[in-house]
Design a protein around this motif. Structure first.
Motif, PDB file in Angstrom:
ATOM      1  N   VAL A  82      42.350 -28.862   1.563  1.00  0.00           N
ATOM      2  CA  VAL A  82      43.474 -28.902   0.631  1.00  0.00           C
ATOM      3  C   VAL A  82      44.195 -30.212   0.852  1.00  0.00           C
ATOM      4  O   VAL A  82      44.613 -30.526   1.955  1.00  0.00           O
ATOM      5  CB  VAL A  82      44.430 -27.717   0.862  1.00  0.00           C
ATOM      6  CG1 VAL A  82      45.625 -27.797  -0.069  1.00  0.00           C
ATOM      7  CG2 VAL A  82      43.684 -26.406   0.676  1.00  0.00           C
ATOM      8  N   ASP A  88      47.443 -32.431   0.201  1.00  0.00           N
ATOM      9  CA  ASP A  88      48.833 -32.294  -0.194  1.00  0.00           C
ATOM     10  C   ASP A  88      49.117 -33.191  -1.395  1.00  0.00           C
ATOM     11  O   ASP A  88      48.653 -34.337  -1.448  1.00  0.00           O
ATOM     12  CB  ASP A  88      49.762 -32.684   0.953  1.00  0.00           C
ATOM     13  CG  ASP A  88      49.725 -31.669   2.086  1.00  0.00           C
ATOM     14  OD1 ASP A  88      49.383 -30.511   1.802  1.00  0.00           O
ATOM     15  OD2 ASP A  88      50.043 -32.037   3.231  1.00  0.00           O
ATOM     16  N   ARG A 122      54.437 -36.678  -2.371  1.00  0.00           N
ATOM     17  CA  ARG A 122      55.823 -36.221  -2.270  1.00  0.00           C
ATOM     18  C   ARG A 122      56.671 -36.926  -3.328  1.00  0.00           C
ATOM     19  O   ARG A 122      56.505 -38.098  -3.581  1.00  0.00           O
ATOM     20  CB  ARG A 122      56.373 -36.489  -0.888  1.00  0.00           C
ATOM     21  CG  ARG A 122      55.581 -35.759   0.180  1.00  0.00           C
ATOM     22  CD  ARG A 122      56.371 -35.684   1.463  1.00  0.00           C
ATOM     23  NE  ARG A 122      55.588 -35.060   2.500  1.00  0.00           N
ATOM     24  CZ  ARG A 122      55.588 -33.763   2.766  1.00  0.00           C
ATOM     25  NH1 ARG A 122      56.330 -32.969   2.053  1.00  0.00           N
ATOM     26  NH2 ARG A 122      54.872 -33.269   3.738  1.00  0.00           N
TER      27      ARG A 122
END
Length: 104
Positions: free
Chosen positions: A13, A15, A18
């Motif tokens: 996975v 991320d 941000r």
């Protein structure tokens, strides 16, 4: 169907990048309506008090007609109320022996 003895595939996975979100709130004009309501209420109270104190020098009590009136009303005679029956003498209740222990 899959074999229960074989481990599952490995899933990686990643991320997501941000992200920063900045919310700029407009300035609040705090309490102007409430302050106007309070000041308006105080002005009304002062106006009512001023009217009662300086109402042109007239006293409404001086203009009242004479209230000394003689009222004579003929009421019919009522029969006497029935007499209450005689009640028997009753002894007050007693506490059985031994009584309750006094509190310390």
């Amino acid at each position: 169907m899959t074999d229960p003895n074989v481990p599952p595939e490995r899933v990686v996975v990643v991320d997501p990048p941000r992200q920063t979100t900045v919310n700029v709130q407009p300035e609040r004009s705090g309490g102007g309506g409430a302050m106007a309501f309070i000041v308006g209420g105080l002005l009304v109270v002062v106006a009512v008090i001023a009217f009662l104190v300086w109402n042109g020098g007239s006293n409404p009590v001086d203009k009242v007609a004479d209230t000394n009136v003689d009222v004579d009303v003929n009421l019919p005679d009522l029969p006497d109320a029935p007499k209450m029956p005689d009640l028997p003498n009753v002894e007050p209740p007693t506490v059985p022996s031994p009584g309750p222990q006094p509190a310390n």
